[in-house]
Each structure stands twice: as structure tokens, then as C-alpha cells.
Design an enzyme around this catalytic site. Sequence first.
Site, PDB file in Angstrom:
ATOM      1  N   ALA A  98       8.469  -6.888  13.048  1.00 54.91           N
ATOM      2  CA  ALA A  98       9.584  -6.351  13.450  1.00 54.91           C
ATOM      3  C   ALA A  98      11.075  -6.430  12.834  1.00 54.91           C
ATOM      4  CB  ALA A  98       9.988  -6.375  15.102  1.00 54.91           C
ATOM      5  N   ARG A 137      15.921  -8.747   2.278  1.00 52.97           N
ATOM      6  CA  ARG A 137      15.739  -9.348   0.916  1.00 52.97           C
ATOM      7  C   ARG A 137      15.316  -8.459  -0.106  1.00 52.97           C
ATOM      8  NH1 ARG A 137      13.591 -14.631   2.600  1.00 52.97           N
ATOM      9  NH2 ARG A 137      13.180 -13.466   3.974  1.00 52.97           N
ATOM     10  N   ASN A 190       4.959 -23.622   4.798  1.00 53.30           N
ATOM     11  CA  ASN A 190       4.374 -23.313   6.408  1.00 53.30           C
ATOM     12  C   ASN A 190       3.629 -21.387   5.499  1.00 53.30           C
ATOM     13  OD1 ASN A 190       3.748 -21.712   8.357  1.00 53.30           O
ATOM     14  ND2 ASN A 190       6.376 -21.838   9.406  1.00 53.30           N
ATOM     15  N   ASN A 215       8.905 -11.317   0.392  1.00 48.79           N
ATOM     16  CA  ASN A 215      10.524 -11.177   0.926  1.00 48.79           C
ATOM     17  C   ASN A 215      11.036 -10.163  -0.472  1.00 48.79           C
ATOM     18  OD1 ASN A 215       9.588 -12.950   2.875  1.00 48.79           O
ATOM     19  ND2 ASN A 215      10.217 -14.231   1.791  1.00 48.79           N
ATOM     20  N   ASN A 249      -4.339  34.070  -8.647  1.00 51.24           N
ATOM     21  CA  ASN A 249      -4.542  33.244  -7.588  1.00 51.24           C
ATOM     22  C   ASN A 249      -3.839  33.495  -6.372  1.00 51.24           C
ATOM     23  OD1 ASN A 249      -3.327  31.420  -8.753  1.00 51.24           O
ATOM     24  ND2 ASN A 249      -4.198  29.967  -6.927  1.00 51.24           N
ATOM     25  N   TYR A 250      -2.897  34.454  -7.390  1.00 50.67           N
ATOM     26  CA  TYR A 250      -1.380  34.577  -6.192  1.00 50.67           C
ATOM     27  C   TYR A 250      -0.130  35.597  -6.647  1.00 50.67           C
ATOM     28  CZ  TYR A 250       3.179  32.051  -3.810  1.00 50.67           C
ATOM     29  OH  TYR A 250       4.160  31.457  -3.816  1.00 50.67           O
TER      30      TYR A 250
END
Length: 450
Positions: A8, A13, A166, A224, A382-383
Site C-alpha cells: 500500500a 523514494r 530484517n 526503495n 494496405n491502408y
Amino acid sequence: METIILAAGKGTRMKSRLPKVLHKVGGKPMLRHVIDAAKSAGSTREVVVIGSGAELVTQQISGVEFVTQAEQLGTGHAVLCAKDKFANFTGTLMVLCGDTPLFTGDLLKKFADHHKNSKAAATVLTAEMPDATGYGRIIREDDGTFKKIVEHKDANSYERQIREVNAGIYCFDAAKLFRALTAVKNENAQGEYYLPDVLTILKNEGEKISAVTADDYTQTLGINSRAQLAEADKILRQRKNLELMNSGVTIVDPASTFIDAEVEVGMDTIIFPNTYLEGATKIGENCAIGPSARLTNMKIGDGVQAQFCYCHDAEIGDAVTLGPYVHIRPGTKISSRVKIGNFVEVKNSNIGEGSKLPHLQYLGDTDMGANCNVGCGSVTCNYDGKKKFRTTIGDNVFVGCNTNLVAPVTLGNGAYTAAGSTITKDVPADNLAVARAKQTNIAGWNDKRK
Ligand code: UD1
Ligand code: CA
């Protein structure tokens, strides 16, 4: 085992309008890597907490449930937002961050197994980082057991020297997690409700907390910033290259080869430098790809050679040669043994077996049969400025050099067009169409000029 993934945050940063977890590494959004790893580790349900850029996230990510964290008050608060989804859940609840895309399902599985076997109330994955800046530091008791996690911004100079961090990967007893979360406070440097604080709360209640260290810190890197994004991308690339080389693919220069996580390459294919294999690309065996090929969402057969080309969202059969300087565009299907040579563009077309487009052609919206030969400089018109029309070419057709095929138009089997023709009408089978001004020679013209 079920999983909560935190996604969320704004990703301040990153300095980006795109939510951080949608930034791609190894060709897919970070959040997708995290979900895929959780599923492959045996998670049976993933609840993703979203907030910043929630709409974009729900558009791009499928196969999971979402809950909204309206205000980003911290990782602890984010987990609490998912509480109702786990009211009756009694298994292992894994919590992951959407911005750590480098771990494998294998690592998660071993980690979750460790949690189950140790009978801890909570287990956190840690890693020894060469540079721990920005991470929460692991503080251990004298006997080595877990004490607490201190966020970088809250850490004193002694704690900042700790390199064990951690990883943001946890397993919990769900009921204990949600109970402890209500006791988390936001009295810290960032004024946020930190998820790691539940570990200390549970520990103080006498619960067992286990902190396991990962063998390979590169699997736990968090992203981050853009610099960390590039670093993660490089790690995934090296991992992918190694995986392919171990399965029998030659990569001439891994440093200049960029292969997305999902790409498949067959045995004895050689990949030359400066090559990008992207998205859902699948390449067969015995191919020579590159130098300088960019193949995006391509399905490629065996024995294909492709150098200096950009091909996307198309299919190529066996033993086709492409390039140099070829652009194959979406919706194209090229059968086996076709040769597509220098400076050729093919769009939304089917090219039959053994046909040749050797140099300087544009083919758009064309269905071509087998064993045709298209002369240098021929194009499909083609166009008309408003609409696209198809060109249909049978088998064994010879299109002379510099032919304009004004669509819609059909050339029957074995038809020929004279060089320089502008073909506006169908050519029946085995006919020669000549559609150009007759040549006039003016005798003695240069003598008169003199
Ligand atoms: C977090 C950990 C840190 C750990 C690191 C590992 C906390 C307080 N810190 O720090 O100990 O070393 O991850 O990479 O948990 N998020 C939300 N809602 C919020 C805040 C964050 O969903 O209110 C999400 C973010 O989108 C992100 C993840 O949680 O995917 C982690 O948030 P982030 O701000 O990147 O935490 P870090 O500072 O990296
Ligand atoms: Ca982070």
C-alpha cells in the site's frame, strides 16, 4: 499456509507516478514476483494490502484478493487492515512485502517449514547485508536469541553498525499476530505502526520468536529507490542467465544479454551479445539469436536464426532466417523455412512455408502461401487512410521487384507480377500481370540534344 502481502506504500523514494510494487524487475512487476514465489512455496491464498495507486494495482495484478489501507500508517497498520480476511484462519500466516522481489519460492518454503517445526509464535527471516542502510536491524540477546528490531531511523550509532537486518519476511500464528498488533504504538521516528514491534510484544508475553538467517542476502534485498531497482534487475538477470546456461544454452556474453524471468530457451541455442528476450518469449533448440535481437512475447521454433531484429507478439516456425534489420510486428505467423532478409517489415500477416522476403519489403495484412518469392522493394498498400485491407497471395507466386500490391487484392497460385507493376486488380492463377507504362525508346535523342 496463507499470505498477506504489503503493497500500500507510496514508494516515495522511487519518485514515480507508478506505485512502487508495479515497477518491473526481470520483466515483471515486483509484486508479481512476490505473489508467484508465495504460491510456489505452497501458499493457498494471498491477500494484498493496497492503498497508493490501488486502482492500477488491481488492474495489473490478478489471482489474489485485495484489501485497502486508506491511509498508510505503517506496516503494522497495513497487516491489521487484512484482519477480517483471517477471522477463522488457524494455519500459518506468512507476511511478505511487495517490494522484495528477489526471493525464490524455495527459500520461502524452507522458511515456512522451519517456522512450523520450531513451533514458534512468530518467525522472522534475517540477512547479513554488506550495506544495511535503511533496513531494520536485528538486535539479539547475549545468548543469540531474538530481542527486537530497530528501524534504521530509530537506531543509535551502535545499532547502525549491525549488519544483520530484517528481511521483511515473517511467519505467524494468525490469532497471536492480530492480538499483538492491537498493542503496537506509533511512538517512533516515523510516527508509524511498525509490524516488527509485534515480535517484541509477543516475546514479552513469553511466546517463542525465531529469527532465521538466509544463506544468500541477495534474495532478501528490498527495493526503495531506482538504484536498488537496477541492482535487483541485474541480480535477476544473472540468475536467469545462469539457469539457462545450466540447461544447455550458450550465452556468449552474459553481461550484455537481458532475459526476462519467464522466458524459455531450448538446448544448444546460442545467444549472441546485445540481445533482449522479453515477456512470454519461447525459443526452441539449435537457434542462433542475436547479435542485437529484441524478441518480445515471441514463439520461435527450432533452428531459427535471428540477427539485428525486433520481433514482437508473433510466431516463427522452424529453420526460419530473420535479418539483418527485420521488424516482425504483432499478429504475424511465419511458417517454417521462410527467409526474411535485410530491411523487411511484416505486420499482421501469415507467410507460408519456404516463402522468401529477402530484401526491402513491407507486408501488412497479408496471407501468403508456400514457396513464394517477393522481389526487392515490393510493398503492400494496405491502408487507404481510413481502413486497412488484406492482400491474398497463393502458393508459388512470384512478385516482381518494386511491385505495389494495392489491397484488397488476390494473386492466384503460380501468378507472376512484372517488376515495377502497381497491381490494383486480382491476378488469376498462373497469369503474368504487367501494370506499368510501356517503355518508348527515342532514337537519336542524344545526338539532337548535342
Ligand atoms: C521495512 C521494515 C524493515 C525491513 C525492511 C525490509 C517496517 C517498519 N520496517 O522497512 O524492518 O528491514 O522493510 O525490506 O516494517 N507498506 C504498506 N502500508 C504502510 C507502509 C508500508 O502497505 O503503511 C508496504 C509498502 O508498500 C512496502 C512494504 O510495506 O511494500 C514495506 O514498506 P517500506 O516503507 O518499504 O518499509 P522499509 O522502510 O523498507
Ligand atoms: Ca522497503
